[in-house]
Design a protein around this motif. Sequence first.
Motif, mmCIF file in Angstrom:
data_model
loop_
_atom_site.group_PDB
_atom_site.id
_atom_site.type_symbol
_atom_site.label_atom_id
_atom_site.label_comp_id
_atom_site.label_asym_id
_atom_site.label_seq_id
_atom_site.Cartn_x
_atom_site.Cartn_y
_atom_site.Cartn_z
ATOM 1 N N PRO A 69 22.479 14.851 -76.346
ATOM 2 C CA PRO A 69 22.851 14.844 -77.754
ATOM 3 C C PRO A 69 21.781 15.504 -78.620
ATOM 4 O O PRO A 69 20.631 15.657 -78.190
ATOM 5 C CB PRO A 69 22.951 13.356 -78.086
ATOM 6 N N HIS A 70 22.153 15.885 -79.826
ATOM 7 C CA HIS A 70 21.205 16.390 -80.840
ATOM 8 C C HIS A 70 20.363 17.550 -80.343
ATOM 9 O O HIS A 70 19.139 17.490 -80.348
ATOM 10 C CB HIS A 70 20.275 15.284 -81.335
ATOM 11 N N VAL A 71 21.037 18.570 -79.887
ATOM 12 C CA VAL A 71 20.310 19.766 -79.467
ATOM 13 C C VAL A 71 20.387 20.781 -80.609
ATOM 14 O O VAL A 71 21.459 21.023 -81.160
ATOM 15 C CB VAL A 71 20.944 20.366 -78.195
ATOM 16 N N SER A 72 19.244 21.333 -80.963
ATOM 17 C CA SER A 72 19.303 22.443 -81.923
ATOM 18 C C SER A 72 18.574 23.628 -81.304
ATOM 19 O O SER A 72 17.613 23.458 -80.555
ATOM 20 C CB SER A 72 18.683 22.045 -83.258
ATOM 21 N N ALA A 73 19.107 24.808 -81.575
ATOM 22 C CA ALA A 73 18.497 26.011 -81.008
ATOM 23 C C ALA A 73 18.851 27.175 -81.916
ATOM 24 O O ALA A 73 19.870 27.140 -82.607
ATOM 25 C CB ALA A 73 19.027 26.252 -79.599
ATOM 26 N N ASP A 74 17.971 28.195 -81.912
ATOM 27 C CA ASP A 74 18.236 29.356 -82.775
ATOM 28 C C ASP A 74 19.446 30.144 -82.271
ATOM 29 O O ASP A 74 20.122 30.812 -83.043
ATOM 30 C CB ASP A 74 17.031 30.310 -82.779
ATOM 31 N N ASP A 75 19.696 30.073 -80.950
ATOM 32 C CA ASP A 75 20.719 30.952 -80.391
ATOM 33 C C ASP A 75 21.910 30.178 -79.842
ATOM 34 O O ASP A 75 22.351 30.408 -78.723
ATOM 35 C CB ASP A 75 20.095 31.837 -79.300
ATOM 36 N N LEU A 76 22.425 29.245 -80.662
ATOM 37 C CA LEU A 76 23.652 28.550 -80.268
ATOM 38 C C LEU A 76 24.814 29.544 -80.326
ATOM 39 O O LEU A 76 24.817 30.450 -81.158
ATOM 40 C CB LEU A 76 23.935 27.391 -81.232
ATOM 41 N N PRO A 77 25.834 29.369 -79.445
ATOM 42 C CA PRO A 77 26.946 30.314 -79.463
ATOM 43 C C PRO A 77 27.777 30.175 -80.744
ATOM 44 O O PRO A 77 27.975 29.069 -81.238
ATOM 45 C CB PRO A 77 27.777 29.904 -78.250
ATOM 46 N N HIS A 78 28.188 31.277 -81.281
ATOM 47 C CA HIS A 78 29.054 31.298 -82.449
ATOM 48 C C HIS A 78 30.346 30.533 -82.118
ATOM 49 O O HIS A 78 30.848 30.680 -81.004
ATOM 50 C CB HIS A 78 29.384 32.765 -82.801
ATOM 51 N N PRO A 79 30.929 29.715 -82.936
ATOM 52 C CA PRO A 79 30.632 29.484 -84.348
ATOM 53 C C PRO A 79 29.770 28.245 -84.580
ATOM 54 O O PRO A 79 29.802 27.695 -85.672
ATOM 55 C CB PRO A 79 32.027 29.273 -84.933
ATOM 56 N N LEU A 80 29.028 27.769 -83.576
ATOM 57 C CA LEU A 80 28.278 26.531 -83.744
ATOM 58 C C LEU A 80 26.909 26.790 -84.380
ATOM 59 O O LEU A 80 26.323 27.851 -84.200
ATOM 60 C CB LEU A 80 28.089 25.849 -82.385
ATOM 61 N N SER A 81 26.437 25.782 -85.121
ATOM 62 C CA SER A 81 25.088 25.899 -85.679
ATOM 63 C C SER A 81 24.552 24.494 -85.918
ATOM 64 O O SER A 81 25.282 23.510 -85.758
ATOM 65 C CB SER A 81 25.137 26.656 -86.996
ATOM 66 N N ARG A 102 29.602 20.559 -78.618
ATOM 67 C CA ARG A 102 30.349 20.040 -79.766
ATOM 68 C C ARG A 102 29.417 19.922 -80.965
ATOM 69 O O ARG A 102 28.304 19.398 -80.842
ATOM 70 C CB ARG A 102 30.883 18.669 -79.376
ATOM 71 N N GLU A 103 29.871 20.421 -82.094
ATOM 72 C CA GLU A 103 29.038 20.324 -83.297
ATOM 73 C C GLU A 103 28.947 18.858 -83.739
ATOM 74 O O GLU A 103 29.927 18.138 -83.684
ATOM 75 C CB GLU A 103 29.639 21.168 -84.416
ATOM 76 N N ASN A 104 27.778 18.470 -84.175
ATOM 77 C CA ASN A 104 27.577 17.048 -84.482
ATOM 78 C C ASN A 104 26.600 16.889 -85.641
ATOM 79 O O ASN A 104 25.750 16.006 -85.636
ATOM 80 C CB ASN A 104 27.044 16.346 -83.222
ATOM 81 N N ALA A 105 26.747 17.746 -86.635
ATOM 82 C CA ALA A 105 25.748 17.794 -87.698
ATOM 83 C C ALA A 105 25.681 16.503 -88.514
ATOM 84 O O ALA A 105 24.599 16.041 -88.862
ATOM 85 C CB ALA A 105 26.038 18.974 -88.614
ATOM 86 N N ALA A 106 26.842 15.895 -88.797
ATOM 87 C CA ALA A 106 26.846 14.720 -89.677
ATOM 88 C C ALA A 106 26.085 13.561 -89.048
ATOM 89 O O ALA A 106 25.207 12.961 -89.680
ATOM 90 C CB ALA A 106 28.285 14.318 -89.978
ATOM 91 N N ALA A 107 26.403 13.256 -87.796
ATOM 92 C CA ALA A 107 25.708 12.157 -87.118
ATOM 93 C C ALA A 107 24.224 12.466 -87.007
ATOM 94 O O ALA A 107 23.374 11.599 -87.226
ATOM 95 C CB ALA A 107 26.310 11.945 -85.736
ATOM 96 N N ALA A 108 23.925 13.725 -86.691
ATOM 97 C CA ALA A 108 22.515 14.103 -86.527
ATOM 98 C C ALA A 108 21.750 13.898 -87.825
ATOM 99 O O ALA A 108 20.598 13.444 -87.815
ATOM 100 C CB ALA A 108 22.421 15.566 -86.086
ATOM 101 N N HIS A 109 22.415 14.178 -88.946
ATOM 102 C CA HIS A 109 21.753 14.026 -90.237
ATOM 103 C C HIS A 109 21.348 12.569 -90.465
ATOM 104 O O HIS A 109 20.213 12.272 -90.852
ATOM 105 C CB HIS A 109 22.707 14.500 -91.342
ATOM 106 N N VAL A 110 22.283 11.656 -90.177
ATOM 107 C CA VAL A 110 22.001 10.229 -90.364
ATOM 108 C C VAL A 110 20.871 9.794 -89.422
ATOM 109 O O VAL A 110 19.926 9.112 -89.824
ATOM 110 C CB VAL A 110 23.280 9.391 -90.105
ATOM 111 N N ILE A 111 20.970 10.209 -88.181
ATOM 112 C CA ILE A 111 19.967 9.788 -87.203
ATOM 113 C C ILE A 111 18.589 10.349 -87.565
ATOM 114 O O ILE A 111 17.569 9.679 -87.436
ATOM 115 C CB ILE A 111 20.405 10.212 -85.782
ATOM 116 N N ARG A 112 18.583 11.582 -88.089
ATOM 117 C CA ARG A 112 17.308 12.179 -88.477
ATOM 118 C C ARG A 112 16.640 11.362 -89.584
ATOM 119 O O ARG A 112 15.460 11.068 -89.533
ATOM 120 C CB ARG A 112 17.492 13.617 -88.935
#
Lengths: 405, 174
Positions: A69-81, A102-112
Amino acid sequence: MPEDVLTIEMFCRLLQCVFLVGDENLTVVQATVPEWVGRPVEEVLPFLQGMEDILRDLAHRRIPTMHMPHVSADDLPHPLSGYVDVYMSPCSTRQGFIIVIRENAAAAHVIRELTQQRNELALLREQLEAANRRLRELDEERSFLIAMINHDIRAPLATITTGLSYLLEVEKESLSEEHRRILEMSLQAAQNATNLANRILQVERTHHLNQRHKLEPIDLIALLRSVLNQYRDMAEEQNISLFLETTHPEITDFPLIWGNWQSLREAFANLVENAIKYNVPGGEVRIAICPSEQGISVTIQDTGIGIALEDREQIFLPFHRGRRPRTERPGTGLGLYITRQVIKQHQGDIHIESELHKGTTIYIWLPLEPPETAEAKQGTKGSEHVCQDKRPIDWKTFQGYAEGG
Amino acid sequence: MPYFFKICLIGDFAVGKTSLARRFLYNEYQADYQATIGVNISKKEIHLTDPIPAQVTLVIWDLAGGEPFTPIVEAYYRGAAGALFVADITRPATVEHLSQYIEEFRLVNPDAEAVVLLNKVDLLSAHAVEAFDQETLREKLGTPIFLTSARTGYNVENAFLSLARRLLEKTNHA
Ligand SMILES: Nc1nc2c(ncn2[C@@H]2O[C@H](COP(=O)(O)OP(=O)(O)OP(=O)(O)O)[C@@H](O)[C@H]2O)c(=O)[nH]1
Ligand SMILES: [Mg+2]
């Protein structure tokens, strides 16, 4: 199409996801993005470069499903970010693997946010613990220093003082004038050093007042009488009159305060000693003691040399001795510091008013309740309290109140 | 021939893993703390001449610090060729925890290379740095140790390159 791939395709249509199926040669054989098919996996998912062995292990089912979970990378495949969840698992029906991202920005924001707060709190706690450790170390060092003063300084000083006094007494006749003067100076120096050591030990005692010393109901009149008795000879020598007065009609049922007898006695003794020491021949020291609903005010007024305005703020600091020449009157510079510590530890209040060449008045207020409960309740304080209709107390007939309470 | 190595940055929270990665990748430094969650993956291509001339891509997995060793952390560790274990030299507990991180990482990657970075040396006096007993720690952990500062950049590149060289050497011997 294998069943698990079908399920995943459905799942990806519902959520913001991409997926691919790779074979044992790490080539994409099926994907949500048609251009990926036929290309090496690390090329379409470059953030997985370096993990070829893991993909091969998955393809041969040597390792089970992995969830990152919660992986971030500069080179994620389009259309993910932003943040994505990565699921990797072996294909169930053929040799190969499936990767779902799977994009998971909302949950990641809370967890961050939560993680940030948790870590910052933990850092603060660590800093607090480190500061506490340092304080404990300092306390140990102080205790060591105090023990050293007690054993290694006071004891030899006592021997020196006794020896010098003995010589001055026994060899009185045979000593030359000069030798006598040298011995007297040495004795005086030893006595001064002993006073200083005693005062330092007093300071130490005041620091531990609430922890170590017992609190008890105290009759301040009895306490002040015992102090005045102690300084009677000194006052007489300097031709200074001592007075004790109160506004209370009946000194036999005088209100009691909660405190520590020994510390309070030291505190008042310091004040009375100063009032005599810095007085002028023929002068006076007047102590007035005035009970009220919540506390007792004590004023100690002298007709002495007074304290310069510039010194009044600093007078309660350790080792402050004002502008007076050091040699003029002996002292350690710790007396008023100790006094203020003691009064503060009793949740009381002390302050000073003075006029040069006219005299000094010290105002003290002490609560009637025990120090722990008296906080924030300070009533009439210091010079705000007017002690009217005072009656003198005959302190000289006072006979031996048990010292130490 | 190009080489790709996955390497992990592992250690307690706020020891400076992200800051070290940023210094190495972009030669940047940021003073305010922003906790990492999960993992942040970046890449850097370097050219080594030693032990052989080679073009190496380090895929750097900067992990969230101080997380317990769960299957998720195990998944992040999987496939790593090496790791930089980071502690904050001003926080003794973070140095003490290093051996446990190394042990857990080796459970997943028994043959991986490891180096230890004692970060934030800029906060210590020269005297305190001198007095720090590196030798005992090196013996205990069995890894090379680098004193680093992400803030000043001191020794950061050395530490990363040293790990890259060891990985290259190992791959060539294998
Ligand atoms: N003085 C000093 N501060 C540093 C150094 N490296 C990092 N910091 C600071 O330490 C704090 C934590 O740094 P990060 O790089 O976010 O730490 P981290 O290990 O990635 O933390 P997590 O992501 O929570 O695991 C930040 O405020 C940095 O600015 C350094 O070398 N010297
Ligand atoms: Mg980080």
